[in-house]
Write an enzyme that holds these catalytic residues in place. Structure first.
Site, PDB file in Angstrom:
ATOM      1  CG  HIS A  49      -0.426   0.218   2.762  1.00  9.98           C
ATOM      2  ND1 HIS A  49       0.114  -1.032   3.296  1.00  9.98           N
ATOM      3  CD2 HIS A  49       0.161   1.449   3.285  1.00  9.98           C
ATOM      4  CE1 HIS A  49       0.660  -0.391   4.381  1.00  9.98           C
ATOM      5  NE2 HIS A  49       0.577   0.944   4.505  1.00  9.98           N
ATOM      6  CG  ASP A  70      -0.301  -4.091   2.488  1.00 10.50           C
ATOM      7  OD1 ASP A  70      -0.133  -3.743   1.410  1.00 10.50           O
ATOM      8  OD2 ASP A  70      -0.146  -3.367   3.515  1.00 10.50           O
ATOM      9  N   GLY A 122       4.036   6.387   8.113  1.00  6.37           N
ATOM     10  CA  GLY A 122       5.243   6.605   7.448  1.00  6.37           C
ATOM     11  C   GLY A 122       6.130   5.377   7.903  1.00  6.37           C
ATOM     12  CB  SER A 127       3.523   1.579   6.002  1.00  5.63           C
ATOM     13  OG  SER A 127       2.147   1.846   6.831  1.00  5.63           O
ATOM     14  CG  LEU A 171      -9.012 -25.911   2.668  1.00  2.00           C
ATOM     15  CD1 LEU A 171      -9.351 -26.177   4.027  1.00  2.00           C
ATOM     16  CD2 LEU A 171      -8.437 -27.321   2.204  1.00  2.00           C
ATOM     17  N   GLY A 172     -11.737 -24.450  -0.851  1.00  4.66           N
ATOM     18  CA  GLY A 172     -13.150 -24.306  -1.465  1.00  4.66           C
ATOM     19  C   GLY A 172     -14.232 -24.589  -0.191  1.00  4.66           C
ATOM     20  CB  VAL A 173     -14.596 -24.801   3.122  1.00  3.42           C
ATOM     21  CG1 VAL A 173     -14.587 -26.246   2.530  1.00  3.42           C
ATOM     22  CG2 VAL A 173     -13.531 -24.070   3.810  1.00  3.42           C
TER      23      VAL A 173
END
Length: 475
Positions: A121, A151, A222, A224, A279-281
């Site tokens: 970011h 990020d 700052g 970050s 996982l597809g849950v």
């Protein structure tokens, strides 16, 4: 103590008391002179050895600012509001103008060839990135790539024999260990702050795939992208965000574990696709009442509400109603712990998943899949924007297509505050905030937390098939 009543013995007792007090004073002096159980840390060697590898990053981006135009005097709930609104927006409004925006952040050099790691970011959407070293040398940086979900971003500058930082193992962090952060809070370059690990593997609702390091290290805008050092002088995290109600540090800081970040960095450096485990849950938390109904001794785990058709979990035999209590032999106490564990798993790996099914404990091995691309920006959870007093959620691909837009988040609820004062209402879609296109709830949370206070900020909203700019002033 009965002899105190005898007058002839009082003088002797006083002398005994004085002697005891004097001896106690000597004992106390000896106690204070002894070595403490926990030695106080000395951070100067870390800065002397690796402080030069911490860099300041300034980036320039362009945002669209709506032109000035009259404001509709009628309230949004007025039946005449839509009629008069066309005279105050749309083709009659003043055209938007481009405006340059400069932001500051931090980073650290990981190779002598000039590779730099920072938070995504800090540089996302930037057209011009400049890196400044502690020796006052300045370089123009190239963005190699970034991951919004983690990020994390990788930059490259043209340099040689540059100072570097050693990388540690964030999996070895323990609560209570000392930490050191270096960065440029509020633009004050090369600022050092210290604290301890408050928690590890901390899930946050707006960044569900990152097992954050929580600490009490003072972090501010700052900081970050800057490094988080352990006492061995190794970078164990990337300073990322804070919990705040007023835009400033309030004692809770969150950093991206270096192990998770380097998974992204290595992929970016070698120009490989960043793949996440899947996982597809669809899971939810387990309440006390739900635990009783599921025959669980405690309200722990992640309850499977639904499964993707032909997804990895469905193929392995998992079912709705199963409660996941372990993943890859790691305990799952709450629903927020599962996404980081799954996302950091290499697709194709076979992982044991411990579940409770109708009161019985089972272990099912699942071959982890790859998170589909169309889910990467819509699978995040709802987020409460405390500064705007509203809650937003992700939009499905179908919803975006129906509205004829490519990005945005939907407003779920609005409480009295700046967003409501500006006319934002549930059901609206926020497409841009301060000139930045919005792609997920986690992204708008980052932006809202770092926006300046008491400054008008343009917001592009979508209502039905119409888009319009409004202005929000944050506290």
């Amino acid at each position: 103590m009965g002899h105190l009543k005898d007058r002839p013995h009082r003088r002797r007792w006083k002398s005994v008391v004085l002697a005891t007090g004097f001896a106690g004073g000597i004992a106390c002096q000896g106690a204070f002179a002894a070595q403490p159980i926990v030695a106080l840390p000395d951070f100067t060697p870390i800065i002397q050895h690796y402080g030069a590898a911490v860099v300041n990053i300034s980036s320039t981006s362009t945002k669209m600012v709506p032109g000035s135009s009259p404001v509709n005097p009628l309230p949004p709930n007025s039946p005449f509001y839509p009629f008069f609104q066309r005279f105050f927006s749309g083709p009659n409004a003043a055209p938007s103008q481009k405006e340059k925006v400069e932001s500051l952040g931090s980073g650290f050099i990981i190779s002598r060839a000039g590779y730099i790691v920072t938070a995504a970011h800090v540089v996302r959407g930037a057209s011009h990135i400049v890196v400044g070293l502690s020796n006052h040398h300045v370089y123009k940086a190239k963005l190699v790539g970034l991951s919004v979900r983690y990020d994390t971003a990788l930059l490259k500058i043209k340099g040689h024999d540059l100072p570097t930082v050693p990388l540690g193992n964030s999996d070895h962090l323990q609560v209570g260990q000392w930490l050191l952060a270096v960065g440029a809070p509020f633009g004050f370059y090369n600022t050092v702050t210290q604290g301890v690990v408050s928690a590890v593997n901390r899930p946050l609702s707006d960044d569900e795939y990152i097992p954050f390091i929580q600490s009490d290290v003072p972090i501010n805008p700052g900081n970050s992208g800057g490094p988080l050092f352990n006492m061995a002088g190794q970078v164990v995290g990337i300073n990322d965000q804070i919990y705040t109600s007023n835009g400033g540090y309030m004692g809770l800081s969150f950093s991206i574990p270096i192990n998770a970040a380097m998974r992204v960095v290595n992929a970016l450096e070698h120009h490989h696709a960043i793949r996440f485990g899947w996982l597809g849950v669809d899971v939810q938390g387990v309440s006390t009442e739900m635990a009783r109904a599921m025959r669980l001794k405690e309200p722990v785990g992640a309850l499977i509400a639904s499964l993707a058709h032909d997804g990895p979990a469905a193929k392995a035999g998992l079912k709705p109603g199963d409660v996941i209590i372990t993943y890859d032999n790691k305990p799952v106490y709450s629903v927020g712990q599962l996404p980081p564990l799954v996302g950091n798993t290499n697709p194709g790996a076979r992982v044991p998943v411990g579940i409770m099914r109708k009161g019985r404990a089972l272990t099912i091995t699942v071959r982890v899949g790859t998170l589909p691309k169309n889910l990467r920006h819509t699978a995040s959870r709802n987020v409460t924007l405390s500064r705007m007093h509203m809650e937003v959620g992700p939009l499905t691909h179908e919803a975006l297509t129906d509205m004829g837009i490519h990005h945005g988040v939907v407003v779920l609820s609005v409480d009295p505050g700046p967003a409501q004062d500006a006319g934002i209402a549930p059901g609206m879609v926020i497409q841009e905030l301060n000139g930045t296109p919005i792609t997920s709830p986690s992204q708008i949370a980052h932006l809202a937390a770092n926006l300046p206070a008491h400054t008008p900020v343009p917001v592009l909203i979508r209502r039905g098939k119409e888009s319009a700019y409004i202005v929000v002033t944050l506290p």
